[in-house]
Write an enzyme that holds these catalytic residues in place. Structure first.
Site, short mmCIF file in Angstrom:
data_model
loop_
_atom_site.label_atom_id
_atom_site.label_comp_id
_atom_site.label_asym_id
_atom_site.label_seq_id
_atom_site.Cartn_x
_atom_site.Cartn_y
_atom_site.Cartn_z
N GLU A 155 0.80 -1.24 0.00
CA GLU A 155 0.00 0.00 0.00
C GLU A 155 0.83 1.28 0.00
O GLU A 155 0.56 2.20 0.78
CB GLU A 155 -0.96 -0.02 1.20
CG GLU A 155 -1.86 -1.24 1.17
CD GLU A 155 -2.78 -1.36 2.39
OE1 GLU A 155 -2.71 -0.49 3.27
OE2 GLU A 155 -3.56 -2.32 2.44
N GLU A 214 -6.05 -10.85 -1.41
CA GLU A 214 -6.88 -10.65 -0.20
C GLU A 214 -8.35 -10.56 -0.58
O GLU A 214 -9.05 -9.61 -0.24
CB GLU A 214 -6.44 -9.37 0.54
CG GLU A 214 -4.96 -9.36 0.88
CD GLU A 214 -4.54 -8.15 1.71
OE1 GLU A 214 -5.41 -7.46 2.27
OE2 GLU A 214 -3.33 -7.89 1.79
C1 GLA Z 1 -4.86 -4.74 4.20
C2 GLA Z 1 -3.65 -5.53 4.61
C3 GLA Z 1 -4.01 -6.79 5.28
C4 GLA Z 1 -5.16 -6.63 6.23
C5 GLA Z 1 -6.31 -6.00 5.54
C6 GLA Z 1 -7.47 -5.91 6.47
O1 GLA Z 1 -5.43 -5.17 3.05
O2 GLA Z 1 -2.78 -5.81 3.56
O3 GLA Z 1 -2.92 -7.26 6.00
O4 GLA Z 1 -4.78 -5.84 7.32
O5 GLA Z 1 -5.89 -4.74 5.12
O6 GLA Z 1 -7.50 -6.91 7.41
#
Ligand code: GLA
Length: 397
Positions: free
Chosen positions: A178, A282
């Site tokens: 990020e 994710e």
């Molecule tokens: C982001 C992070 C993850 C997690 C999510 C929410 O996407 O990369 O590690 O913390 O947020 O759980």
């Protein structure tokens, strides 16, 4: 009045017939919309990872209770359905090195043992991120920012310690998480402010040295947005041009049950054209409304005050919303299958609806349904459809 009641009765019968009389097929979205059950009637005995193995690996983020098997039904799902695991929290900086040089490997060691025992691959998440990283990392004893040199040294030590300990266990690392704003520019994180724009290069350089056998990824949310994906690709190309290894781009995929399919496909095509591998890292699909549509994504600092109207399914999801979720998952996996030659892995961000972060983000105390297994650890009805989708794609292939 009597006439109205009779009419109402006929309408109810007609609606019941739509649900009960239409034969269901696993390939048609329309038919699926008419299924009335929300869980598979029989336990799903075929495994997701096995069905998708000709195409990409099928992963899941696990928490401590899975690994210790305190959540035994959850751990069983992990064993049966997933082939590659990511620690939801246990490899983040705040868990691994909560204070300077005090490393705590309890959770991560337990995960590594669990993975060995059940023959699962592991993804390391994450070396460098602006969240879930303690303040001490960026500060001196007086609380002022440390110098670039000090922060680089801390970054290097952290990466080498973690990568070194798990050298033979980890298949790939999320090296930087990020680092981009929504417009694709560099986020002014503490990493960027103290080290400068090259903090990303440094992180990848250290990671390549410390983890020569692991794949190295840049990971971010909202990469379906053209500008943000352009920023990620530019970043990856910059590294490559400087001879720094980066193997893939992780698309987080925290979406809703109306995922941005077309934009995502365009983003996937861009990564392919740029010559990088894709990981869907994710995946989860909230069925709840986002309190502020402009902020949809995964910025974990968002914390809206609880409002009833944003928590409509606390006693059970509506049929319509569940069917939207089913359709969304099927459509997404169709898309992933289409580009399977370029997608290494698809990872779900959590095992069951009971313990998803979506229940407390971006608003605490909601009841969400974003995953493939429900609160009772039952596979949702469309898990069978997802398996059938991969099996039939495999026959065509
Ligand atoms: C982001 C992070 C993850 C997690 C999510 C929410 O996407 O990369 O590690 O913390 O947020 O759980």
């Amino acid at each position: 009045m009597r006439k109205f009641t009779f009419l109402s009765l006929m309408m109810v019968l007609a609606v019941v017939c739509i649900f009960a009389c239409t034969p269901s097929t696993s390939s048609s979205t329309d038919a699926r919309e008419n299924k009335s059950t929300k869980q598979s009637k029989e336990p799903v005995t075929r495994a997701l990872a096995a069905a998708y193995s000709p195409f990409f690996s099928f992963g899941v983020a696990v928490n401590r209770n899975h690994v210790t098997q305190e959540d035994n039904p959850g751990a069983n799902i992990v064993q049966q359905h997933f082939s590659v695991l990511t620690a939801e929290n246990d490899m983040k900086w705040e868990s691994i090195q909560p204070s300077e040089k005090r490393f705590t490997f309890k959770g991560s060691d337990a995960l590594v043992s669990f993975a060995e025992k059940y023959d699962k691959e592991l993804i390391g998440h994450v070396f460098v991120w602006h969240q879930q990283t303690p303040d001490w990392v960026f500060e001196d004893e007086e609380g002022n920012f440390v110098s670039r040199e000090v922060l680089l040294q801390r970054m290097r030590d952290h990466i080498f310690t973690l990568a070194g300990r798990y050298e033979n266990a980890i298949k790939g690392w999320d090296v930087v998480n990020e680092a981009l704003n929504e417009d694709g520019s560099l986020r002014k994180s503490k990493w960027q402010q103290i080290i400068g724009d090259d903090f990303i290069e440094k992180a990848f350089e250290y990671a390549a040295e410390a983890a020569p056998n692991a794949a190295l990824y840049y990971n971010d949310y909202n990469l379906f947005k053209a500008e943000k994906m352009d920023g990620a690709i530019a970043l990856a190309k910059r590294l490559k041009a400087k001879g720094i290894r980066i193997d893939g781009i992780g698309i987080q995929a925290h979406y809703s049950n109306e995922p941005p399919l077309e934009e995502l496909e365009q983003s996937i095509q861009k990564v392919i054209n740029a010559g990088f591998k894709i990981m869907i890292t994710e995946l989860d699909l909230t069925v709840l409304k986002f309190p502020d549509e402009d902020k949809v994504g995964a910025d974990i600092t968002l914390d809206f005050a609880f409002q009833e109207e944003y928590d409509p399914y606390k006693n059970g999801i509506s049929e319509a919303s569940h069917q939207k979720l089913a359709t969304a998952y099927i459509d997404l996996f169709r898309l992933f299958l289409k580009y399977h030659e370029h997608i290494d892995r698809v990872t779900l961000w959590g095992v069951s609806d009971k313990d998803t972060w979506r229940n407390y983000w971006p608003m605490k105390g909601r009841t969400d349904y974003p995953l493939l297994f429900d609160r009772k650890h039952q596979a949702k009805d469309f898990v069978d459809d997802l398996i059938a989708l991969a099996e039939s794609a495999n026959k065509i292939n």
